[in-house]
Design a protein around this motif. Sequence first.
Motif, PDB file in Angstrom:
ATOM      1  N   GLU A 158       0.886  -1.262  -0.021  1.00 53.21           N
ATOM      2  CA  GLU A 158      -0.028   0.143   0.003  1.00 53.21           C
ATOM      3  C   GLU A 158       0.855   1.329  -0.045  1.00 53.21           C
ATOM      4  N   PRO A 159       1.480   1.603  -1.150  1.00 53.91           N
ATOM      5  CA  PRO A 159       2.510   2.815  -1.206  1.00 53.91           C
ATOM      6  C   PRO A 159       1.774   4.147  -0.414  1.00 53.91           C
ATOM      7  N   GLY A 160       0.408   4.367  -0.707  1.00 59.14           N
ATOM      8  CA  GLY A 160       0.115   5.615   0.017  1.00 59.14           C
ATOM      9  C   GLY A 160       0.169   5.616   1.491  1.00 59.14           C
ATOM     10  N   LEU A 161      -0.266   4.375   2.164  1.00 59.95           N
ATOM     11  CA  LEU A 161      -0.360   4.143   3.631  1.00 59.95           C
ATOM     12  C   LEU A 161       1.224   4.257   3.916  1.00 59.95           C
ATOM     13  N   ILE A 162       2.047   3.398   3.083  1.00 63.45           N
ATOM     14  CA  ILE A 162       3.555   3.490   3.660  1.00 63.45           C
ATOM     15  C   ILE A 162       3.945   4.931   3.540  1.00 63.45           C
ATOM     16  N   ALA A 163       3.712   5.809   2.815  1.00 65.67           N
ATOM     17  CA  ALA A 163       4.247   7.226   2.584  1.00 65.67           C
ATOM     18  C   ALA A 163       3.567   7.740   3.833  1.00 65.67           C
ATOM     19  N   GLU A 164       2.459   7.592   4.204  1.00 71.14           N
ATOM     20  CA  GLU A 164       1.803   8.260   5.147  1.00 71.14           C
ATOM     21  C   GLU A 164       2.318   7.915   6.664  1.00 71.14           C
ATOM     22  N   LEU A 165       2.792   6.426   6.762  1.00 74.65           N
ATOM     23  CA  LEU A 165       3.357   6.157   8.053  1.00 74.65           C
ATOM     24  C   LEU A 165       4.861   6.708   8.168  1.00 74.65           C
ATOM     25  N   ARG A 166       5.354   6.501   6.938  1.00 76.79           N
ATOM     26  CA  ARG A 166       6.983   7.147   7.020  1.00 76.79           C
ATOM     27  C   ARG A 166       6.921   8.509   7.386  1.00 76.79           C
ATOM     28  N   ALA A 224       4.687  10.198   9.509  1.00 75.30           N
ATOM     29  CA  ALA A 224       4.498  10.061  10.696  1.00 75.30           C
ATOM     30  C   ALA A 224       5.495   9.773  11.716  1.00 75.30           C
ATOM     31  N   PHE A 225       6.197   8.752  11.083  1.00 76.63           N
ATOM     32  CA  PHE A 225       7.585   8.286  11.754  1.00 76.63           C
ATOM     33  C   PHE A 225       8.462   9.627  11.758  1.00 76.63           C
ATOM     34  N   THR A 226       8.725  10.070  10.677  1.00 72.64           N
ATOM     35  CA  THR A 226       9.770  10.968  10.793  1.00 72.64           C
ATOM     36  C   THR A 226       9.463  12.394  11.551  1.00 72.64           C
ATOM     37  N   ASP A 227       8.030  12.756  11.367  1.00 74.63           N
ATOM     38  CA  ASP A 227       7.566  13.686  12.442  1.00 74.63           C
ATOM     39  C   ASP A 227       7.570  13.523  13.895  1.00 74.63           C
ATOM     40  N   ALA A 256      12.339   4.678  16.732  1.00 76.59           N
ATOM     41  CA  ALA A 256      13.117   4.210  15.908  1.00 76.59           C
ATOM     42  C   ALA A 256      13.168   2.487  15.917  1.00 76.59           C
ATOM     43  N   ALA A 257      13.081   1.905  17.006  1.00 74.93           N
ATOM     44  CA  ALA A 257      12.975   0.527  17.138  1.00 74.93           C
ATOM     45  C   ALA A 257      11.967   0.059  16.188  1.00 74.93           C
ATOM     46  N   SER A 258      10.701   0.882  16.545  1.00 73.06           N
ATOM     47  CA  SER A 258       9.376   0.247  15.956  1.00 73.06           C
ATOM     48  C   SER A 258       9.392   0.189  14.425  1.00 73.06           C
ATOM     49  N   PHE A 259      10.287   0.874  13.975  1.00 74.49           N
ATOM     50  CA  PHE A 259      10.148   1.336  12.650  1.00 74.49           C
ATOM     51  C   PHE A 259      11.596   0.818  11.807  1.00 74.49           C
TER      52      PHE A 259
END
Length: 97
Positions: free
Chosen positions: A19-27, A29-32, A61-64
Amino acid sequence: MAYDPGAIDAALAAAVGDEPGLIAELRLAFTDGASRALTAMEAAQDEAAWTAAAARLRGLAASFGAVRLMALAAQAGEGAPRDPEALLRLRRAIARL
């Protein structure tokens, strides 16, 4: 410890599938979240606040699967609060994400 730019995407893909859109959204969220944790470290007024913020960043960081960021956060958490070199290393690691 080398940075693997695909590690985060691989961890996200394993969690949510193709799910590229969801991956981008989660990425994002992670960087934020990583940036907010770093801001908390920069604002820490005592050792307890510094250690707690570093632990939050390490856990995120560990979670991702961001192994280098996790190691840098752990190392920073053991050091002196608001260590400029530790903050610089963390800032650079987050920018590479």
